[in-house]
Design a protein around this motif. Structure first.
Motif, short mmCIF file in Angstrom:
data_model
loop_
_atom_site.label_atom_id
_atom_site.label_comp_id
_atom_site.label_asym_id
_atom_site.label_seq_id
_atom_site.Cartn_x
_atom_site.Cartn_y
_atom_site.Cartn_z
N LEU D 6 0.83 -1.21 0.00
CA LEU D 6 0.00 0.00 0.00
C LEU D 6 0.86 1.26 0.00
CD1 LEU D 6 -3.01 -0.96 2.31
CD2 LEU D 6 -2.77 -1.18 -0.16
N ASP D 7 2.08 1.18 0.53
CA ASP D 7 2.99 2.33 0.44
C ASP D 7 3.34 2.61 -1.03
OD1 ASP D 7 3.03 2.36 3.20
OD2 ASP D 7 4.95 1.32 3.37
N VAL D 8 3.55 1.55 -1.77
CA VAL D 8 3.88 1.74 -3.19
C VAL D 8 2.71 2.38 -3.92
CG1 VAL D 8 4.49 0.54 -5.33
CG2 VAL D 8 5.53 -0.17 -3.17
N LEU D 9 1.49 1.95 -3.58
CA LEU D 9 0.32 2.59 -4.20
C LEU D 9 0.25 4.07 -3.82
CD1 LEU D 9 -2.43 -0.17 -3.93
CD2 LEU D 9 -1.25 0.62 -5.98
N GLU D 10 0.51 4.38 -2.55
CA GLU D 10 0.46 5.78 -2.10
C GLU D 10 1.45 6.63 -2.89
OE1 GLU D 10 -1.69 7.07 0.01
OE2 GLU D 10 -0.82 9.10 0.02
N GLU D 11 2.65 6.08 -3.07
CA GLU D 11 3.68 6.82 -3.81
C GLU D 11 3.36 6.94 -5.30
OE1 GLU D 11 7.48 4.96 -3.15
OE2 GLU D 11 6.99 4.63 -1.03
N SER D 12 2.49 6.04 -5.78
CA SER D 12 2.17 6.03 -7.21
C SER D 12 0.97 6.91 -7.57
CB SER D 12 1.89 4.59 -7.67
OG SER D 12 3.02 3.78 -7.44
N LEU D 13 0.36 7.56 -6.57
CA LEU D 13 -0.79 8.43 -6.86
C LEU D 13 -0.40 9.49 -7.87
CD1 LEU D 13 -2.45 8.90 -3.36
CD2 LEU D 13 -3.48 7.84 -5.39
N ASN D 14 -1.27 9.69 -8.84
CA ASN D 14 -1.06 10.66 -9.92
C ASN D 14 0.06 10.27 -10.88
OD1 ASN D 14 -3.09 12.37 -8.83
ND2 ASN D 14 -1.60 13.07 -7.30
N GLU D 15 0.48 9.01 -10.76
CA GLU D 15 1.50 8.49 -11.68
C GLU D 15 0.85 7.43 -12.58
OE1 GLU D 15 4.65 9.42 -11.88
OE2 GLU D 15 4.57 10.81 -10.16
N PRO D 16 1.46 7.18 -13.75
CA PRO D 16 0.90 6.13 -14.62
C PRO D 16 1.20 4.74 -14.06
CG PRO D 16 2.88 7.06 -15.59
CD PRO D 16 2.59 7.89 -14.38
N VAL D 17 0.20 3.87 -14.09
CA VAL D 17 0.36 2.48 -13.66
C VAL D 17 -0.33 1.58 -14.67
CG1 VAL D 17 0.45 3.05 -11.19
CG2 VAL D 17 -1.74 2.46 -12.24
N THR D 18 0.09 0.31 -14.66
CA THR D 18 -0.57 -0.71 -15.49
C THR D 18 -1.07 -1.80 -14.55
OG1 THR D 18 0.94 -0.24 -17.31
CG2 THR D 18 -0.33 -2.28 -17.45
N VAL D 19 -2.37 -2.10 -14.65
CA VAL D 19 -3.01 -3.06 -13.75
C VAL D 19 -3.40 -4.28 -14.58
CG1 VAL D 19 -4.88 -3.44 -12.12
CG2 VAL D 19 -3.91 -1.14 -12.38
N HIS D 20 -2.80 -5.43 -14.27
CA HIS D 20 -3.13 -6.69 -14.96
C HIS D 20 -4.17 -7.45 -14.14
CE1 HIS D 20 -0.08 -6.91 -18.24
NE2 HIS D 20 0.49 -5.97 -17.50
N LEU D 21 -5.20 -7.92 -14.83
CA LEU D 21 -6.32 -8.59 -14.16
C LEU D 21 -6.31 -10.10 -14.42
CD1 LEU D 21 -9.28 -6.12 -14.76
CD2 LEU D 21 -7.43 -6.05 -13.07
N LYS D 22 -7.07 -10.82 -13.58
CA LYS D 22 -7.14 -12.27 -13.69
C LYS D 22 -7.75 -12.74 -15.01
CE LYS D 22 -7.24 -12.99 -8.72
NZ LYS D 22 -8.08 -13.02 -7.51
N ASP D 23 -8.56 -11.91 -15.64
CA ASP D 23 -9.19 -12.32 -16.90
C ASP D 23 -8.28 -12.09 -18.10
OD1 ASP D 23 -9.25 -9.59 -17.32
OD2 ASP D 23 -11.43 -9.42 -17.31
N GLY D 24 -7.03 -11.68 -17.86
CA GLY D 24 -6.09 -11.50 -18.95
C GLY D 24 -6.03 -10.08 -19.49
#
Lengths: 79, 79, 79, 79, 79, 79, 79
Positions: D6-24
């Motif tokens: 959750l610290d990494v998520l906090e630091e990533s606010l307003n930054e670009p991220v890529t979220v991979h889901l279980k459905d591919g």
């Protein structure tokens, strides 16, 4: 031998039970322990005369060693 | 070696166990630790004489490194 | 490096680990963090000499960016 | 950018991220919010120059609208 | 016989019920117990005249022994 | 319209949203309510001019009646 | 008839509802009860004139007996 599910497990301690799992397998042995998640411990049976009718079913395995079964795999427990 | 599921794990510390998972794989090693979710830690066995009969089974892997197994994958733990 | 599962993760901080997931994929990197759900953070490894043997396995991906893995996907973490 | 998940998520606010889901599927956008279940909120990115390399991957969708992703679908979040 | 789900189970104690499971199987028997997770205990019915119409359905098994069904397998319970 | 996931739902009340589910279906309607599990209530939209572009997608169903969606089915909610 | 999901269920008591399940089945009946897990109780409808349009859908079954549906199977409840 009736009542709430955990009461039935309590009454079945040291008795033979058959545990059917979600993957289609089943285990037959003496109920040595359980907890509130329906995690169970089965042990090999010393007496195999008479009551082991479940062993004739497909995919029922008589346990030989002390076997812990994690409760979230369980479909039914037949006392 | 009987009793409640976590008692059996406690008694099995530093003993060889075989952990069967929902994906069909199984891991064989020395039980180095566990917690209340049935997360377990296996370590490679130094002694491979005599007790390693599970290694003859299909898809049983003898662990080499320290291996944490997340409890929700576990079907059975054989002590 | 033994003990309870979260103790092993604590001891593995800043060390290379391989995380195998339920979808058959695996990720190899330096363990940068974890929490009680076995959510883990991996970072790219600067040193790739010697220990990266897992990279020869099928479907093991060396992480390049900071990667959070949600714990409920984890099968094993090898330290 | 390391530490607990959750610290990494906090630091990533307003930054670009890529979220991979279980459905591919995977979603690429700016991290606008998150909570302790790893539910996340992505928003469309205004800047698409340079960092959008994930968009070349198969099945990565750049979000256009405000998109809530329920955490139990998440496999990885790459910061 | 209406009300909240657990009230309906309470009113159905010692009555015949049919429990349909996620794996497509169904069990018919007398409701001997239940708990808040919808774990239920079925027992074999002594009276099989008249009400056992569910037994004509595909994959409905009349229980013979005391059978615990773990609640997370349940789709419906018909009183 | 950013912030934590439940904040985004709060801001989206009485606004059109599209909810994509794990089974591949999607529902489009006005967000009438939600709770902390991401259970949501959708209602049929009176205004279908302009914003209903999601309706052109495959498998997006415009709700007609008041529809409760249980949160554990949700993949994404697009505001 | 709007508001939070459980408010909608409360307002729908004694009204006809259609419950769609994850296995593709749906049940139509009068909502006789519910709880916070979205476990619901349906009863057979006495009035079948007019509102029963869902019964024309594929795989919608009009309940005859008192039927408890365990909430974790539910996808949608249409009031």
């Amino acid at each position: 031998m009736s009542g709430r599910p955990l009461d039935v497990l309590e009454e079945s301690l040291n008795e033979p039970v058959t545990v059917h799992l979600k993957d289609g397998m089943a285990y037959h042995g003496t109920l040595a322990g359980y907890d509130q998640h329906m995690n169970v411990v089965l042990e090999g049976r010393l007496d195999v005369d008479g009551e082991g009718d479940a062993l004739g079913e497909l995919d029922v395995e008589a346990v030989e060693d002390t076997t812990i079964i994690r409760g979230d795999n369980v479909v039914t427990i037949k006392a």
